[in-house]
Design a protein around this motif. Sequence first.
Motif, PDB file in Angstrom:
ATOM      1  N   ASN A  25      28.688  21.650  16.631  1.00  0.00           N
ATOM      2  CA  ASN A  25      29.121  22.986  17.222  1.00  0.00           C
ATOM      3  C   ASN A  25      28.394  23.803  17.662  1.00  0.00           C
ATOM      4  O   ASN A  25      28.070  24.910  17.135  1.00  0.00           O
ATOM      5  CB  ASN A  25      30.173  23.284  16.069  1.00  0.00           C
ATOM      6  N   ARG A  39      24.975  28.716  18.749  1.00  0.00           N
ATOM      7  CA  ARG A  39      24.365  29.717  19.691  1.00  0.00           C
ATOM      8  C   ARG A  39      24.827  31.228  19.525  1.00  0.00           C
ATOM      9  O   ARG A  39      23.983  31.889  19.651  1.00  0.00           O
ATOM     10  CB  ARG A  39      24.591  29.493  21.413  1.00  0.00           C
ATOM     11  N   PRO A  50      28.246  25.608  20.741  1.00  0.00           N
ATOM     12  CA  PRO A  50      28.645  26.928  21.098  1.00  0.00           C
ATOM     13  C   PRO A  50      28.395  28.098  19.933  1.00  0.00           C
ATOM     14  O   PRO A  50      27.980  29.194  20.102  1.00  0.00           O
ATOM     15  CB  PRO A  50      29.775  26.830  21.710  1.00  0.00           C
ATOM     16  N   LEU A  51      29.102  27.544  18.811  1.00  0.00           N
ATOM     17  CA  LEU A  51      29.143  28.254  17.496  1.00  0.00           C
ATOM     18  C   LEU A  51      27.604  28.532  16.915  1.00  0.00           C
ATOM     19  O   LEU A  51      27.417  29.762  16.880  1.00  0.00           O
ATOM     20  CB  LEU A  51      29.988  27.801  16.382  1.00  0.00           C
TER      21      LEU A  51
END
Lengths: 323, 313
Positions: free
Chosen positions: B115, B120, B117-118
Amino acid sequence: MPGDEIELASNSLERALIVAAFFRHQGERTLTIDEVIEQIREYASLAEPKSAARKFRRDREDLAAANIVIERTFDPDHDAAEPGDHHRYGIRDPRMERTFRADERAALLAAAATVHIDGLEEDDPADLGGNTTGRAAPISVRIPAIVADLQAPVVERRLVEFRYKDTLRRVEPYRVGIWRNAWYLIARDTADGGIKRWALERIAPSGDGPAVRVVSDRHAFAKVKLDYAAQFALDPNTWGDDPEIEALVRIPRRLRPAFTDVFDGVSNHEWVGDDEVVVTFTVRHLESTITRLLGFGDRAHVVGPPELVAAFTEWLEPQAGAT
Amino acid sequence: MPAERLVRKLAAIRRAMAQAEETGSADLIEVAAEIGVKAAQLASWIDSIVAVERRVAAEGWEPPTEPGLRRDGMTLTVGRNLLRDLETEPPDIDTAVRLFVQARQFQGMDPDATNLPLARAITKLERIVGQKYPIVVREAPYYVEVEESIAPTRCRVLRITYVNDGLTDSEREVEPVAVFAADGFWYLEAFDRLTDEVRVFRVDRIHALSKTSETVVPRERSHPGRFDLSDVEHRLTVRVRTSLLDAFRAFDVRVEAERSHGDGTVEADLVVFGDRRLDQLLLSLGPDGAVIAPTTYRARRAERATALLARYR
């Protein structure tokens, strides 16, 4: 410019947001005032560059008040002899290092919908996740409100004061963390210079003010490099300095997970029949080992070494007669 | 336009769009009433955002994306939130701390380790709050099996061996209702066929588990989140060495008040839950500790110490 049929902003709200979107599109590129006026149609359409510049200044001020900052930096390439604006303009945080892109926001919102935080102040519904937290999330996590109170001083390196064990302390706060279910602050005590762990639960609430008071400006102390993982390894048998003993304790096999939950570094020494096991671990803090063993009552039997058995029974003997 | 007016408008729009982005839609009449503006006014401000979105697309400032804002009468839906996309300021520290704890916990439970995006977002939160944050709820060996047994329409009956707080174990068949976490532990809410009632089991205390082939319709979830422990609460006042008070924390003793005697000892008002922890606390007072109140606990302490010592003679 493409698309001459493009409609101009019909009000100042639209114009301000168009300016913001224009600068977000520029990314790290900064522009002179002339370039801004030339490239944003709403300014370019004005007859007087001076009035366009004034409008741009007002739009920047309005946007800044709404958390959208277009920064102004001095332009070293500008000829100082020339009159006019000697600055360049660009969006703050152009690489979005501290703000979230749409996919990151979606990931955070999924987390916020799953994990409910209990203990912090109610969120503003406009805050990210402010509408999701507080709903029937499957995970509930309690956090002392003081965790958030300490975080700004940690980031900004400000000294704080609080009452701890009946004494007013002034500390340099470094990190907040958790061991088992208890939250701690790692901070240097300015009284003796020692870096200590402070249990947040024992920071006394102040009757007429916040429990933690900020008492300095930013950057009041230097950054400190510490092994924070080690700082939060709070099992007393990790940091204790009693003479090392290899404990031997007989417990029911079914309690092995519970035992491991209480003592770090437990390994099996020998099986005793089908139901029991003798486990071993290193003791470096005798007193905390005894008090934790007592949690297992008569289900944990200290079988060695003799000095640990003696310490355990000597702990109990005076209490057996203490009525 | 004076800045306050623009800020007020943006605050109203931000509020409506945040709700629409986070919950799927926003009722502009409700939002307008909550913030004290006219609904028609709020709707016209929202229309300005639609116009800005159109302009951004026409200028080619962004690649074509999903549909953005949509106002259908007084219902607002948001595919993308332009205002949040334009923000240059990070969330305030309280919000960042909350999001960080939520994100770390969610990351720890998420089987999808990619995951990105999480990940980041967590890196950004780390920058904002200036430190890493731990996963707050501890792992439990049978968490996955327990979670898998629960489904919206049919739940699988589980056979578990469970060690209760008093360290007594029992075998039981349970009909899972929900799994949740609170105060650092995973819990299973389930109908217990042994006692014929809905109970809550700490997942890390399940030390054997097997799935039966039987399935049942899930019962309604009560989701206590917090537990009423008043029935097993013990309050006492003791005198102990100050250093011991910190050790008590390891077994969930709550220190309500403490008064230093200035001689390395402290008088403390303590709260502890359950008989096992009460006995542990009484015996942990040590050779030089004393129970001040209630006095009945003095005899209990002596009795427990005597019983335990008998095993070493």
